[in-house]
Design an enzyme around this catalytic site. Structure first.
Site, short mmCIF file in Angstrom:
data_model
loop_
_atom_site.label_atom_id
_atom_site.label_comp_id
_atom_site.label_asym_id
_atom_site.label_seq_id
_atom_site.Cartn_x
_atom_site.Cartn_y
_atom_site.Cartn_z
N HIS A 458 0.81 -1.21 0.00
CA HIS A 458 0.00 0.00 0.00
C HIS A 458 0.85 1.27 0.00
O HIS A 458 0.32 2.38 -0.19
CB HIS A 458 -0.93 0.01 1.22
CG HIS A 458 -2.34 0.35 0.87
ND1 HIS A 458 -2.68 1.42 0.07
CD2 HIS A 458 -3.52 -0.23 1.21
CE1 HIS A 458 -3.99 1.49 -0.06
NE2 HIS A 458 -4.52 0.49 0.61
N ASP A 462 -2.37 3.34 -4.24
CA ASP A 462 -3.63 3.25 -3.52
C ASP A 462 -4.49 2.15 -4.11
O ASP A 462 -4.13 1.52 -5.12
CB ASP A 462 -4.36 4.60 -3.59
CG ASP A 462 -3.58 5.70 -2.89
OD1 ASP A 462 -2.93 5.39 -1.88
OD2 ASP A 462 -3.62 6.85 -3.37
#
Length: 487
Positions: A458, A462
């Site tokens: 992450h 995104d």
């Protein structure tokens, strides 16, 4: 005059610090040539045959099969020069035995090249001059720690099965007045830390042993012989902590506990997975996809190639889809430099694929996968898979991947949340393809369905980018013609 040279386990590259002895290829007393493989070792990366940089007669081996040795630990010793005199019962012409208890003066063997040297490049050895010879210092009688004067003397016969005349490493000199059973105050002739640990664990006092190795070196066999003969343990009482540890071990043994060392490949996998979980904030998204058209496309491609053409595998098609998806979403072909606090995007795509072998899980790497066709990918995947099963992959074929494809469907499971192959940023998982009821063109039909999952870092992107990547992969699986847009 022969010189005994010590060959240490070389640095096998890729940051490896240890290796396990799998199989010795030579015996003590056997004549070896320069660059002849002498031992097969297993590293965390692959199985490797180690060549010896010296030619001569093997006088000692260090490490039993199944034993783990550190890089730089002694592997074997070789008597270089006059190899044909072994077992002759006397020294070579003009040869004398050097007393290793004294200070050593340079001899002819040190001024000249004492034997052949390797043409192969071993990390830490190279192809230059032979390494400096080492002598062992022993205390003189009545003066602990003192060094006696050199006392070379001609000798006949053999010591410990090695013909005399093999220089300072072949004969253990007799020290007048020394009691073989009394511990000496000088250094203990032991090189291997494994031998010291074995003696310490079994309470064997090394100073009471007479080594059977070159120059009186105490070998593992000497310690095991002492243990079998009921050697008296050290008089030092066990510390309370050791007693507690023994009690715990006894309870564990009574409960049937089995301990398996985390070493070799399994140890590396454990370390890498633990590091991945510690450092990478991973997330997973998944989607079901109708793979019926992909299977039909594969059949058509193989039929068009003819009976003699290599078959294109399903894994190759999935790898080709991944390279196309990475071209659209380059954020996932990246890694994070934690020290510089930077995301490093990579231009080249090296696809790793998870392969289960008898040794455990390995990830061979298809280099420059983005430049390959489906046929080329299929051939390379087949080659690497065969090498993985044979245990012959090189360290270079197991490192450097930028993205991993994990086909866990071969194990009969539908889905998974795999651990990212550190330091990569993403991994695509593919479940089994099975017939399921599916709405196709507005009607209920039986279709071949699979589940795709994407685990991603992450930090590099995104959820929108990751979702876009996975959706494109699913679209290509359901309609392979989508790939034609980029051709």
């Amino acid at each position: 005059m022969a010189e005994v040279k010590e060959f240490k386990l070389p640095d096998l590259g890729e940051g490896l610090t240890e290796a396990e002895v799998v199989r010795w290829l030579v015996e003590v007393g056997e004549v070896v040539t320069v660059d002849q493989p002498v031992v097969e070792v297993e590293t965390a990366k692959a199985m490797v045959e180690v060549p010896c940089p010296y030619g001569g007669v093997v006088t000692a081996r260090f490490g039993e099969e199944g034993e783990e040795l550190a890089v730089g630990a002694p592997l074997l010793t070789v008597a270089v020069g006059a190899a044909g005199t072994v077992g002759a019962g006397g020294p070579p012409a003009g040869g004398t035995d050097a007393d290793v208890t004294g200070a050593q003066a340079p001899d002819a063997a040190e001024d000249e090249d004492a034997g052949e040297t390797s043409g192969a490049v071993l990390v830490g050895y190279g192809t230059g001059a032979p390494p400096a010879r080492r002598g062992r210092v022993r205390p003189a009688q009545g003066t602990p720690g003192a060094v006696s004067a050199p006392a070379p003397a001609p000798s006949t016969g053999s010591v410990n099965g090695v013909a005399s005349g093999y220089g300072r490493h072949a004969v253990t000199p007799d020290v007048p007045g020394r009691d073989a059973t009394a511990p000496s105050t000088g250094p203990v002739p032991v090189i291997s830390p494994l031998v010291r640990r074995l003696a310490r664990q079994n309470g064997v006092e090394l100073r009471t042993l007479t080594g059977s190795g070159p120059d009186g070196l105490i070998l593992r066999a000497d310690v095991e012989r002492a243990i079998g003969a009921g050697a008296k343990p050290s008089e030092v009482a066990a510390a309370p902590a050791e007693q507690a540890a023994s009690a715990v071990a006894a309870v564990a043994a009574d409960a049937g506990e089995v301990r398996i060392p985390l070493r070799g490949l399994r140890g590396v996998v454990a370390d890498k997975m633990s590091r991945s979980r510690r450092e990478i904030p991973e997330a997973t998204c998944w989607v079901d996809a109708d793979a019926t058209e992909l299977l039909a496309t594969r059949r058509a491609m193989n039929a068009a190639g003819g009976p003699d053409a290599p078959k294109i595998s399903l894994l190759a098609l999935l790898a080709r889809i991944c390279t196309a998806a990475l071209a659209r979403c380059p954020e996932l072909n990246a890694r994070v430099d934690t020290e510089a606090r930077e995301i490093v995007r990579l231009e080249r795509v090296h696809v790793g694929f998870a392969a289960q072998t008898d040794r455990g899980l390995v990830v061979p790497v298809v280099r420059d996968a983005h430049t390959r066709s489906a046929e080329s990918l299929s051939e390379e995947l087949a080659r690497l898979t065969a090498s993985a099963r044979a245990g012959s992959l090189t360290p270079g074929e197991l490192t450097g991947s930028t993205f991993t494809l994990n086909n866990y469907g071969v194990f009969g499971v539908d889905g998974s949340t795999p651990i990212i192959n550190h330091p990569e940023a993403a991994m695509l998982g593919v479940g089994r393809i099975i017939p399921k009821p599916w709405v196709h063109e507005g009607e209920l039909a039986v279709r071949h369905v699979t589940q795709l999952s994407l685990t991603f870092d992450h930090r590099v992107c995104d959820g929108g980018a990751a979702g876009g990547f996975l959706r494109y992969v699913a679209d290509c699986v359901e309609q392979p013609a989508v790939l034609l847009r980029g051709v």
